[in-house]
Structures are given as structure tokens and as C-alpha cells.
Scaffold this active site. Structure first.
Site, PDB file in Angstrom:
ATOM      1  N   SER A 189     -92.102 -38.414  54.964  1.00  9.38           N
ATOM      2  CA  SER A 189     -92.075 -39.238  56.168  1.00  9.38           C
ATOM      3  C   SER A 189     -91.286 -40.522  55.881  1.00  9.38           C
ATOM      4  CB  SER A 189     -93.496 -39.515  56.648  1.00  9.38           C
ATOM      5  OG  SER A 189     -93.496 -40.102  57.936  1.00  9.38           O
ATOM      6  N   GLU A 313     -93.776 -31.109  63.915  1.00 13.87           N
ATOM      7  CA  GLU A 313     -93.930 -32.480  63.440  1.00 13.87           C
ATOM      8  C   GLU A 313     -94.616 -33.377  64.475  1.00 13.87           C
ATOM      9  OE1 GLU A 313     -93.174 -33.674  60.503  1.00 13.87           O
ATOM     10  OE2 GLU A 313     -91.476 -32.576  59.647  1.00 13.87           O
ATOM     11  N   HIS A 406     -97.030 -32.956  61.380  1.00 16.16           N
ATOM     12  CA  HIS A 406     -96.438 -33.885  60.418  1.00 16.16           C
ATOM     13  C   HIS A 406     -97.388 -34.121  59.247  1.00 16.16           C
ATOM     14  CE1 HIS A 406     -93.727 -37.007  59.136  1.00 16.16           C
ATOM     15  NE2 HIS A 406     -94.675 -37.931  59.167  1.00 16.16           N
TER      16      HIS A 406
END
Length: 528
Positions: A189, A313, A406
Site C-alpha cells: 500500500s 482492492e 486491500h
């Protein structure tokens, strides 16, 4: 848990004593300083190496994370500005091992080196590596360019912290049994974006030899317009006069800065324009150009790269907006903030993003998949590159319509599903194949860390040729497989879309900020 006093290691600043966890079979040193206190006069400035100490420093407790909000029902702030510490974990052996330097995620505003998932005990033993997890400044203190308020600061404190940590590793990791000539820089991320950003930083070249970027929001790099906007919003949020200086902000309590920085994320509705409050900034110095430009021009660190995203995500986007027309307008608005000319073509590839699933997919692809694919394509011209997509999701997440969300892949990569935020879902079953998938992903990650390439069954990502199909992508699922050029129609729709400078489609805001759109920048990198 059985622990004993660990071995002592001399670093450039002094001796540290860690501990041995006999049950897990690891040695660990926690809260090891690599930089000095960043509070007071050091706030917003480049980091300095850690001060030297005499005697033996206890390294059995984690250091404080960077100041950050807790997103609880209170406005409590955790962390400390004396946060430049790192943690080292290795198997309880005397072997010289490859090194992994991990940069945590958290939207550039939250996270720490010692989140339970990221402590790395199982990763270190299963992959047989020395694992280094790093703290760095966050939010207002690390990822906000305040040069519009004065020149007595640096644009990218957090990136400079990460650079200092890599320099510390080169100077000190041999004492912990790590090989300084085999360092993999890894992150997820915001941490994944930190990896690709550091690949674009000339000063970082030679400090790492491989790179792993998981779900990196590569294009979310602040333009000059964003840096000016958010510096202004911070001053407004703290109810300070327009003439506020850096000296004024250095005198402010750190909690006030963090709270104001947290509130401005939601105030004004800028998130619907993909205008995040925090990110690295192209400063023309440390970060000479947008990473997408650097990769397109072949100026990035030419090291083996493993990069990928998750299939769902931003599945939470399915719950945005009640009406189809509202979703479509929102999608066009966020795309147009970067490139109003090519936004309609992208929107058309997603059926106008009127349906919930299409809107969520467009959001995920805009932030993660499209820029990652462009980066992989450009890097493959210069250095070995492998791309993946993570599809595995527990049955409960699939039933909820959330899928492979995610950060879900961290459970498999780190081999510690008990630390996952979704661990409670295991009671509902539907976790079949996770153990085998964990073993398979750790095999590939470990092989890449050790040898510079994953296992042979994972082909490299490269353009089509007479003998090789294009854009091989390893799809990790209960039954993993290789796909070639997945989502090709959507990929082609993104080819001309400009991802470089937020604000191009917001002329009214640029005029308000007294800025002009950089035609040179927005004219570059129309495609991969």
C-alpha cells in the site's frame, strides 16, 4: 512464551542487546534507533543519524510509532516524534542471510514497524532472512510539503527517513548476520508506493538490490497544486492566520498538528477527486520527477521488481452512492481531476461505472492496477519484472461482496493469518486452500529475495514476442494460475490516460491557488 537475553550487536551508534524467542526460533532487536529525535527544531527538517550512546542499550521493547490518529471515538493521538526506530528479526542461527527491509502501509498517515502482522517472525523463519521493519514520520510530519510556508524545511521528510534507514542497513546489518549486498526493499500500500518512489530517488541507488511493491498507489504523488492546497488547509484547520510560518508550526503541540491533519482528510470532499492529503511530492531534488516519468524514461533503479495488486482492492466502493447516475458522475469527476481529455474513454471501458461492481473496479484500477501495470511494462524494458494478482478471499468476504480486499494478501505473505484483521471470519469456514496458498506465495517471495527471481513456474512480465505471450501475471488463489494480458480491453483504455499531475481538470482550484498547470508535465507519459 520462552525468551532469553539475546546477543549483543555493535551498531554505529552503540551496542544493542535483543532477545531470543525460543518458541518461535528467532532473535529480535526492537526499537533500535537509526535517526535522532525529529521534534522541536528538527520538525519538518531532514533526519539526522541517531545519537551515540555508551554502554549496552536494551532492545527488547518496541519503540514508539510516529504520531498518528487512532480513528476511535476519542481524538486520542498515539506515538512520539522520537520515532526513527527499526526492528530486526532473524532465525536463531549464525548464518549470513539475505535482508528484507519492510516499509509499512497506512495511507501515509498510520501504521508502525511492529503491527502484529508486520513483526515478521514467521516470514523470517520461513524465508530464512534477516527482516528489518522501519518506522518513519507520517501525515503532517512526514508526507506534507510545507515549502509554501517557508524554505526552512524539506519536502519529503518521510522519504528521507526511509533513505536514512537504508543507509543504516548498509552500515550495520552485517552485525546482525545480514548480507548488505543482498537487500530487498519491500512494502505494501503506502509502503509499496514508498518502494517505487525510492526506486526513483537517485540517492537510494545501490542501497537495495531487489524490490517488492504490493498494491502500490504509484500515481498518488503530490503535484505542486496539491502541496500548496494541503499546506493551506492545515493552517486553516488549526485556526491560524494566513501569515503562519514554519516556526509557528514547530511550536504547536504535536497532537494539534495530527488532529488538524486528520480532520482535513474528510473536510471539503477532496477524496472524491482522488486528492489524498498525504503523499510524497515531486520536489525536483530528492524526488526529481514523478515515478511514472522516471520509470518511462528508464532512470529508475534497475533492480529485479515483483509488483502486483489484489482483485478487489476497493470493494468497499460498491456501497458508495445509491443511484447509478451518481456513481457514473463521481467516476468521471475523479478521472477528470487528472486527465479530462481521456477520462471518458476509460469510463466507457467500465460500462459507465453505473453498476456497483464496475464502479468499485474502476476505483481500484485507477488507484492500484493501472499505474502498477504501466510501471511493470516500463520496468520490464530495463530489468527483470514479475507481476501478480491476488484473488483469494474467504467465503464470508465473497458472500459480503468484498472479495480479495486491500491488504488481504499480507496474511499469506507473512504466514500469520492469526494477525489478520479478517481472522474472525475463519469461524465461518470457507478458508480452504489458505495454508497451501501461504506456502506457495512464501516460496515465490523467498526465492525472489534470495535469487532475484521467483520460482520457474512464474514467467516474467514482458511485451509480446514471436515466442512469448505478453504480460504474464501470476494469479494467486486456491488454485493459482498464470494469465496473459488479463483485462486487456481495460488496460488499453488506460493507455493514453495521463496519471501524472492531479489538478489538471480542476482549473478553478488552480486559479484559486495561483498556480498554472504544467503543460510540459501533463503532456508527457500518455501511455506505458
Amino acid at each position: 512464551m520462552g525468551t532469553t537475553s539475546g546477543p549483543e550487536v555493535r551498531t554505529a551508534s552503540g551496542v544493542v542487546r535483543g532477545l531470543v524467542d525460543e518458541e518461535l526460533g528467532v532473535r529480535t532487536w526492537r526499537g533500535v534507533p537509526f535517526g535522532a529525535d525529529t521534534s522541536g527544531a528538527a520538525r519538518f527538517r531532514a533526519p539526522r543519524p541517531a545519537r551515540k550512546w555508551s554502554g549496552v542499550r536494551d532492545a527488547t521493547r518496541f519503540g514508539p510509532p510516529a504520531p498518528q490518529p487512532t480513528y476511535s471515538w476519542t481524538d486520542r493521538i498515539i506515538g512520539d516524534e522520537d520515532c526513527l526506530h527499526l526492528d530486526v528479526v532473524r532465525p536463531d542461527t549464525d548464518d549470513e542471510l539475505p535482508v528484507v527491509v519492510y516499509l509499512h502501509g497506512g495511507s501515509f498517515i498510520m501504521g508502525s514497524s511492529h503491527e502484529q502482522m508486520l513483526r515478521g517472525y514467521f516470514l523470517a523463519t520461513s524465508m530464512d532472512v534477516v527482516y528489518v521493519s522501519v518506522n518513519f514520520r507520517l501525515g503532517v510530519l512526514g508526507y506534507l510539503d510545507l515549502r509554501s510556508l517557508g524554505e526552512d524545511c524539506v519536502a519529503n521528510p518521510a522519504v528521507r527517513d526511509q533513505l536514512l534507514a537504508l543507509q543504516w542497513v548498509q552500515a550495520n546489518i552485517a552485525g546482525f548476520g545480514g548480507d548488505p549486498d543482498n537487500v530487498t526493499l519491500m512494502g505494501e500500500s503506502a509502503g509499496g508506493a514508498a518502494v517505487t518512489t525510492l526506486m526513483s530517488v537517485p540517492a537510494a541507488k545501490g542501497l537495495f538490490h531487489r524490490a517488492i511493491a504490493q498494491s502500490p498507489p504509484i500515481s498518488m504523488i503530490h503535484s505542486r497544486a496539491q502541496a500548496t492546497l494541503w499546506a493551506r488547509e492545515l493552517v486553516y484547520g488549526m485556526a491560524l492566520p494566513r501569515q503562519t510560518t514554519l516556526a509557528d508550526l514547530r511550536e504547536a503541540p504535536v497532537g494539534d498538528l495530527v488532529r488538524a491533519g486528520q480532520s482535513m482528510i474528510w473536510r471539503g470532499g477532496e477524496l472524491i477527486h482522488l486528492n489524498a492529503s498525504y503523499s510524497p511530492t515531486v520536489d525536483g531534488g530528492l524526488i526529481p520527477d514523478h515515478p511514472l516519468v522516471v520509470f518511462a524514461e528508464g532512470e529508475q533503479a534497475q533492480v529485479p521488481l515483483l509488483i502486483g495488486t489484489n482483485s478487489d482492492e476497493t470493494s468497499f466502493g460498491k456501497f458508495f452512492y445509491l443511484r447509478n447516475s451518481a456513481r457514473s458522475r463521481a467516476a468521471l469527476r475523479l478521472l477528470s481531476a487528472f486527465d479530462p481529455e481521456h477520462a471518458p474513454r476509460v469510463l466507457e471501458a467500465y460500462g459507465g461505472a453505473t453498476e456497483r461492481t464496475e464502479f468499485a473496479e474502476l476505483l481500484a484500477d485507477a488507484i492500484f492496477w493501472a499505474p502498477s501495470g504501466r510501471t511493470a511494462t516500463n520496468h520490464a524494458r530495463m530489468a527483470p519484472t514479475w507481476m501478480y494478482r491476488f484473488d483469494y478471499a474467504p467465503a464470508a468476504l465473497r458472500w459480503l461482496g468484498l472479495g480479495a480486499m486491500h491488504s488481504l494478501e499480507l496474511s499469506a505473505v507473512f504466514g500469520d493469518p492469526g494477525s489478520s484483521r479478517t481472522r474472525g471470519l475463519s469461524r465461518w469456514g470457507g478458508m480452504e486452500g489458505l495454508e497451501e496458498l501461504t506456502e506457495y506465495m512464501q516460496y515465490h517471495w523467498g526465492h525472489f529475495i534470495r535469487h532475484g527471481h521467483p520460482g520457474e513456474e512464474w514467467p516474467a512480465y514482458q511485451p509480446a514476442s514471436d515466442t512469448v505471450p505478453p504480460r504474464a501475471t501470476m494469479v494467486f488463489d486456491a488454485e493459482s494460475r498464470v494469465e496473459y494480458d488479463p483485462k486487456a480491453t481495460k488496460r488499453r483504455a488506460w493507455e493514453d490516460y495521463r496519471m501524472l499531475e492531479w489538478g489538471t481538470g480542476r482549473p478553478e482550484l488552480l486559479e484559486e491557488l495561483g498556480l498554472m498547470v504544467s503543460q510540459e508535465l501533463t503532456g508527457r507519459l500518455a501511455g506505458p
